[in-house]
Enzyme design. Sequence first.
Site, PDB file in Angstrom:
ATOM      1  CG  HIS A   1      -0.264   0.028   2.547  1.00  0.00           C
ATOM      2  ND1 HIS A   1       0.302   1.158   3.085  1.00  0.00           N
ATOM      3  CD2 HIS A   1      -0.068  -0.955   3.473  1.00  0.00           C
ATOM      4  CE1 HIS A   1       0.812   0.896   4.271  1.00  0.00           C
ATOM      5  NE2 HIS A   1       0.616  -0.387   4.534  1.00  0.00           N
TER       6      HIS A   1
ATOM      7  CB  CYS B   1       1.699  -3.488   5.373  1.00  0.00           C
ATOM      8  SG  CYS B   1       0.098  -4.191   5.842  1.00  0.00           S
TER       9      CYS B   1
END
Length: 203
Positions: free
Chosen positions: A163, A179
């Site tokens: 992301h 992440c």
Amino acid sequence: MRGHLRKGIFAVICTLVSFVFVAPASAGKLWNPETRQWDIFPDTPAMASSSARRKYKRKLITYRTNEKPGTIIIDTDKRYLYHVQDNGKAMRYGIGVGREGFEWNGTERITRKAKWPGWTPPEEMRRREAKKGRILPRYMKGGPDNPLGARALYLGATIYRIHGTTEDWSIGHAVSSGCIRMFNEDVSYLYEQVDIGAKVIVN
């Protein structure tokens, strides 16, 4: 008298020189002639962002792999994501990765794509951050202030995503909870190149 004059001139020259010459940028120091000591300037997010953008600029490179075009290969040690292309090429992106204790590796597939994704912090994360005095929302609507940034690519059934980020300075560092972070413009570009079902290898 001459001795005092020479000392006075030398002091003036030293003062002028101290204003002209600074320590190397990487040192983050500047000589202060008034206090006669070094003022320390810590690396600020803005400075780090500029440095990260120079070092981790998106680039098409020669890349040898047996993986098929369309595959994403993530090198967590070198802090690069490679999107495999045809003819022995790959688009290389700089990334931020999981901090110590949150590293992981394996093979997943892109199962979902989202523009300006909302963020629902896992309860474990909320409890962990609460102990540090940081209260996370149960849900945050997507937008420029959202930690997931402009785009998100969801990895299998895991809680992990590729992301964007509101913290450009973190690219090139291990600071996330697992992440993979990218510059917003980079994840937006990658978003358009990747299909649902694309293979993702995290090393």
